[in-house]
Scaffold this motif. Sequence first.
Motif, PDB file in Angstrom:
ATOM      1  N   LEU A 349      41.949  48.953  38.752  1.00 32.51           N
ATOM      2  CA  LEU A 349      41.292  48.664  40.027  1.00 32.51           C
ATOM      3  C   LEU A 349      40.290  49.756  40.406  1.00 32.51           C
ATOM      4  O   LEU A 349      39.254  49.475  41.006  1.00 32.51           O
ATOM      5  CB  LEU A 349      42.340  48.496  41.121  1.00 32.51           C
ATOM      6  CG  LEU A 349      43.179  47.214  41.012  1.00 32.51           C
ATOM      7  CD1 LEU A 349      44.284  47.203  42.051  1.00 32.51           C
ATOM      8  CD2 LEU A 349      42.282  45.982  41.183  1.00 32.51           C
ATOM      9  N   ILE A 350      40.589  50.992  40.070  1.00 34.09           N
ATOM     10  CA  ILE A 350      39.634  52.081  40.324  1.00 34.09           C
ATOM     11  C   ILE A 350      38.353  51.840  39.540  1.00 34.09           C
ATOM     12  O   ILE A 350      37.236  52.007  40.059  1.00 34.09           O
ATOM     13  CB  ILE A 350      40.255  53.443  39.956  1.00 34.09           C
ATOM     14  CG1 ILE A 350      41.360  53.813  40.953  1.00 34.09           C
ATOM     15  CG2 ILE A 350      39.191  54.543  39.919  1.00 34.09           C
ATOM     16  CD1 ILE A 350      42.224  54.984  40.524  1.00 34.09           C
ATOM     17  N   ASP A 351      38.491  51.426  38.271  1.00 39.04           N
ATOM     18  CA  ASP A 351      37.307  51.118  37.464  1.00 39.04           C
ATOM     19  C   ASP A 351      36.538  49.928  38.028  1.00 39.04           C
ATOM     20  O   ASP A 351      35.314  49.881  37.955  1.00 39.04           O
ATOM     21  CB  ASP A 351      37.724  50.813  36.021  1.00 39.04           C
ATOM     22  CG  ASP A 351      38.185  52.059  35.275  1.00 39.04           C
ATOM     23  OD1 ASP A 351      37.841  53.175  35.718  1.00 39.04           O
ATOM     24  OD2 ASP A 351      38.893  51.916  34.264  1.00 39.04           O
ATOM     25  N   GLY A 352      37.283  48.960  38.602  1.00 41.16           N
ATOM     26  CA  GLY A 352      36.640  47.734  39.068  1.00 41.16           C
ATOM     27  C   GLY A 352      36.032  47.821  40.448  1.00 41.16           C
ATOM     28  O   GLY A 352      34.892  47.390  40.658  1.00 41.16           O
ATOM     29  N   VAL A 353      36.789  48.381  41.416  1.00 37.50           N
ATOM     30  CA  VAL A 353      36.308  48.361  42.807  1.00 37.50           C
ATOM     31  C   VAL A 353      36.239  49.745  43.441  1.00 37.50           C
ATOM     32  O   VAL A 353      35.841  49.874  44.595  1.00 37.50           O
ATOM     33  CB  VAL A 353      37.205  47.446  43.677  1.00 37.50           C
ATOM     34  CG1 VAL A 353      37.191  46.031  43.154  1.00 37.50           C
ATOM     35  CG2 VAL A 353      38.643  47.974  43.741  1.00 37.50           C
ATOM     36  N   GLY A 354      36.644  50.780  42.700  1.00 34.74           N
ATOM     37  CA  GLY A 354      36.598  52.127  43.245  1.00 34.74           C
ATOM     38  C   GLY A 354      37.975  52.604  43.682  1.00 34.74           C
ATOM     39  O   GLY A 354      38.968  51.879  43.574  1.00 34.74           O
ATOM     40  N   PRO A 355      38.069  53.838  44.208  1.00 33.58           N
ATOM     41  CA  PRO A 355      39.366  54.424  44.573  1.00 33.58           C
ATOM     42  C   PRO A 355      40.194  53.586  45.533  1.00 33.58           C
ATOM     43  O   PRO A 355      41.416  53.587  45.460  1.00 33.58           O
ATOM     44  CB  PRO A 355      38.972  55.764  45.211  1.00 33.58           C
ATOM     45  CG  PRO A 355      37.670  56.120  44.572  1.00 33.58           C
ATOM     46  CD  PRO A 355      36.962  54.812  44.374  1.00 33.58           C
ATOM     47  N   VAL A 356      39.533  52.841  46.437  1.00 30.76           N
ATOM     48  CA  VAL A 356      40.306  52.050  47.400  1.00 30.76           C
ATOM     49  C   VAL A 356      41.195  51.023  46.708  1.00 30.76           C
ATOM     50  O   VAL A 356      42.240  50.621  47.239  1.00 30.76           O
ATOM     51  CB  VAL A 356      39.361  51.357  48.408  1.00 30.76           C
ATOM     52  CG1 VAL A 356      38.592  50.208  47.736  1.00 30.76           C
ATOM     53  CG2 VAL A 356      40.137  50.838  49.616  1.00 30.76           C
ATOM     54  N   GLY A 357      40.800  50.610  45.486  1.00 33.46           N
ATOM     55  CA  GLY A 357      41.613  49.649  44.753  1.00 33.46           C
ATOM     56  C   GLY A 357      43.008  50.174  44.460  1.00 33.46           C
ATOM     57  O   GLY A 357      43.985  49.416  44.471  1.00 33.46           O
ATOM     58  N   ALA A 358      43.116  51.478  44.213  1.00 36.27           N
ATOM     59  CA  ALA A 358      44.424  52.064  43.939  1.00 36.27           C
ATOM     60  C   ALA A 358      45.332  51.970  45.162  1.00 36.27           C
ATOM     61  O   ALA A 358      46.536  51.713  45.047  1.00 36.27           O
ATOM     62  CB  ALA A 358      44.267  53.521  43.512  1.00 36.27           C
ATOM     63  N   TYR A 359      44.743  52.162  46.353  1.00 40.66           N
ATOM     64  CA  TYR A 359      45.555  52.082  47.567  1.00 40.66           C
ATOM     65  C   TYR A 359      45.975  50.643  47.866  1.00 40.66           C
ATOM     66  O   TYR A 359      47.071  50.408  48.380  1.00 40.66           O
ATOM     67  CB  TYR A 359      44.781  52.684  48.740  1.00 40.66           C
ATOM     68  CG  TYR A 359      44.401  54.128  48.514  1.00 40.66           C
ATOM     69  CD1 TYR A 359      45.364  55.135  48.530  1.00 40.66           C
ATOM     70  CD2 TYR A 359      43.080  54.496  48.244  1.00 40.66           C
ATOM     71  CE1 TYR A 359      45.027  56.461  48.301  1.00 40.66           C
ATOM     72  CE2 TYR A 359      42.734  55.815  48.015  1.00 40.66           C
ATOM     73  CZ  TYR A 359      43.707  56.793  48.036  1.00 40.66           C
ATOM     74  OH  TYR A 359      43.366  58.094  47.802  1.00 40.66           O
ATOM     75  N   TRP A 360      45.117  49.682  47.527  1.00 35.89           N
ATOM     76  CA  TRP A 360      45.507  48.281  47.665  1.00 35.89           C
ATOM     77  C   TRP A 360      46.683  47.976  46.734  1.00 35.89           C
ATOM     78  O   TRP A 360      47.625  47.267  47.114  1.00 35.89           O
ATOM     79  CB  TRP A 360      44.329  47.353  47.336  1.00 35.89           C
ATOM     80  CG  TRP A 360      43.356  47.181  48.460  1.00 35.89           C
ATOM     81  CD1 TRP A 360      42.063  47.601  48.513  1.00 35.89           C
ATOM     82  CD2 TRP A 360      43.606  46.544  49.727  1.00 35.89           C
ATOM     83  NE1 TRP A 360      41.475  47.276  49.718  1.00 35.89           N
ATOM     84  CE2 TRP A 360      42.403  46.620  50.476  1.00 35.89           C
ATOM     85  CE3 TRP A 360      44.720  45.922  50.291  1.00 35.89           C
ATOM     86  CZ2 TRP A 360      42.304  46.099  51.760  1.00 35.89           C
ATOM     87  CZ3 TRP A 360      44.609  45.399  51.581  1.00 35.89           C
ATOM     88  CH2 TRP A 360      43.414  45.489  52.288  1.00 35.89           C
ATOM     89  N   ALA A 361      46.624  48.505  45.516  1.00 32.22           N
ATOM     90  CA  ALA A 361      47.732  48.301  44.578  1.00 32.22           C
ATOM     91  C   ALA A 361      49.015  48.923  45.115  1.00 32.22           C
ATOM     92  O   ALA A 361      50.090  48.306  45.072  1.00 32.22           O
ATOM     93  CB  ALA A 361      47.384  48.910  43.215  1.00 32.22           C
ATOM     94  N   ALA A 362      48.900  50.152  45.642  1.00 28.36           N
ATOM     95  CA  ALA A 362      50.081  50.827  46.195  1.00 28.36           C
ATOM     96  C   ALA A 362      50.667  50.032  47.355  1.00 28.36           C
ATOM     97  O   ALA A 362      51.892  49.876  47.471  1.00 28.36           O
ATOM     98  CB  ALA A 362      49.706  52.237  46.652  1.00 28.36           C
ATOM     99  N   ALA A 363      49.792  49.518  48.221  1.00 32.96           N
ATOM    100  CA  ALA A 363      50.264  48.727  49.362  1.00 32.96           C
ATOM    101  C   ALA A 363      50.997  47.475  48.884  1.00 32.96           C
ATOM    102  O   ALA A 363      52.043  47.108  49.432  1.00 32.96           O
ATOM    103  CB  ALA A 363      49.087  48.355  50.257  1.00 32.96           C
ATOM    104  N   ALA A 364      50.445  46.830  47.846  1.00 32.07           N
ATOM    105  CA  ALA A 364      51.081  45.612  47.328  1.00 32.07           C
ATOM    106  C   ALA A 364      52.473  45.924  46.777  1.00 32.07           C
ATOM    107  O   ALA A 364      53.450  45.205  47.066  1.00 32.07           O
ATOM    108  CB  ALA A 364      50.206  44.989  46.247  1.00 32.07           C
ATOM    109  N   PHE A 365      52.594  46.987  46.005  1.00 35.33           N
ATOM    110  CA  PHE A 365      53.901  47.378  45.466  1.00 35.33           C
ATOM    111  C   PHE A 365      54.898  47.635  46.606  1.00 35.33           C
ATOM    112  O   PHE A 365      56.040  47.163  46.569  1.00 35.33           O
ATOM    113  CB  PHE A 365      53.779  48.656  44.619  1.00 35.33           C
ATOM    114  CG  PHE A 365      53.402  48.417  43.181  1.00 35.33           C
ATOM    115  CD1 PHE A 365      54.358  48.048  42.258  1.00 35.33           C
ATOM    116  CD2 PHE A 365      52.100  48.583  42.738  1.00 35.33           C
ATOM    117  CE1 PHE A 365      54.034  47.846  40.921  1.00 35.33           C
ATOM    118  CE2 PHE A 365      51.754  48.381  41.419  1.00 35.33           C
ATOM    119  CZ  PHE A 365      52.724  48.007  40.497  1.00 35.33           C
TER     120      PHE A 365
END
Length: 401
Positions: A349-365
Motif C-alpha cells: 500500500l505504501i508503494d501504491g498510495v503512499g505512507p497513509v496506506g500503511a495506516y489504513w491497513a493497520a486500522a483494518a487489522f
Amino acid sequence: MPGYQELLRVPGVGRIIAAQLTARFPNGMMSLAVLLHVEQMTGSYGSAGLVLAATSIGQAVAGPVTSRWMGVWGMRRVLTLTTAVCAAAILALAVLALPVAGYMALGLLAGLATPPVQSAVRTIYPKLVTSRQLTPLFSLDASLQEIIWILAPVVITLVAMQVGTVPALLLIVAFLAGGGAWFILCPEVGRVRIPRSRRGFGKVLGRPVVLLATVIGFLLIGACAAVEAGVVATFGHGGLEAGVVLAVFAVGSLAGGLAFGHVPMGPWAMARRMTVVAVGVTATVLSLNFWWLGASLLVAGIGIAPALAVMFAMTSSSVKFSETAEAYGWIGTGQLIGAATGSAVAGFLIDGVGPVGAYWAAAAFAIVGALVAAVFARGFPDLRDRDASPIPDTEPVPTVS
C-alpha cells in the motif's frame, strides 16, 4: 503500583522476569541486524528480505513444536539445545561469506531453533504466585516486554551503524548465550515439570480461547507491524521523528499494561481493549503530522499490553497445564504471521498510495480484531470471580456455554 511491588517481592518472580527479558532481548534485534548484514554482504535489500522471510517461517513453524517438546524432554533440555543451535546459526551467518541461498538456510535454521522462552516463562508463572496474583503478573509481563521493543532496535542499529554488522550479530549471540544461560539456570526452570500432553499435536487449537487468542494476536500484531512500516515510510529510515513516534507507541503500551493490570477480565475485556487499539490506530489516517501521529499512537498503545494480558490469562485458565506451553506456542506463531502479513500489506500500500496506506491497513487489522473479539465474546471465560490458573490435568476442561 503497590500490587506490582507485592508481586516482585515473591521469591523468584523478579529473577525470572529479568532473566526471560534478557534471554528474549535478541527478538527485538534479529530482524534489523540480519537485514542490515545481508544487505551489506549482497548489496540487495531484496536478498535481505528473502533471508528475513526464511527466518520468520522457521520461527512460525518452531513455536508450537518446540513448546510441546518441553513437555516431552523437559524445559532445560529443549531450551539448551535450541539456544545452542540458534546461536551457532547466527554466528555462522555473521562470519561466513555465502550466496543468498546459504544465508537463507542459516536464517531458517536460526528461526527453527528460536528458544521457546516466552512459552516456558508463561507456563512457569502459575507455579510461582498465588492464583490471585496471576492475572496481574501476566499484565506486568506483557507490559515489561515493551522494553525489548523500545531498547533492542536502538541498540542494534547503533552497533551496526557505528561498529559494523558483524559485531551486531555477535552481540545477538552474546545475549542468546548469556541471557539464555541465566534463564535456563534459574531454579524455577528446573523445578517446574510440564506433564506430557495426552492429546495429539495441534488439538489444543480446538479450545475456543486458544483459537481466538491466536486469531486476534495475528490481527493485533499485524496492525502494529503496519503502523511501524507506516511510521518509517512517513519520516524516513534515518529520521529521529520515526524513532520518537515508535517509542511513544511502545510507552503507551507499557503504561496501559501497568495501569490496567488489576482490572478484572470478563468476556468483553478483549473487545474493549482491542477497541482502544482500533480507535487510536484509525485516528492516524486523519493526519500524518508528527504530533498527531504521536498522540494517536499513544492512545492505540494503551490497549496493546492489556489485550496481550487478556490472551495470556484467559488461555492459561482454559487449558490443562500440560497444554499451556503448546497453546502459547500457537499464539506466538499467530503473532509472527501477523507481523509478516502486516508488514507485507503495508509495503504494497505504501508503494501504491503512499505512507497513509500503511495506516489504513493497520486500522483494518485493528478494527477486524475488535469485531472478532466482540462477536465471539462468549468464547472467552469470565475471570472476574476466578483466577487464571491452568486446569489440572486430572480435571475435565469446561465447555463454553
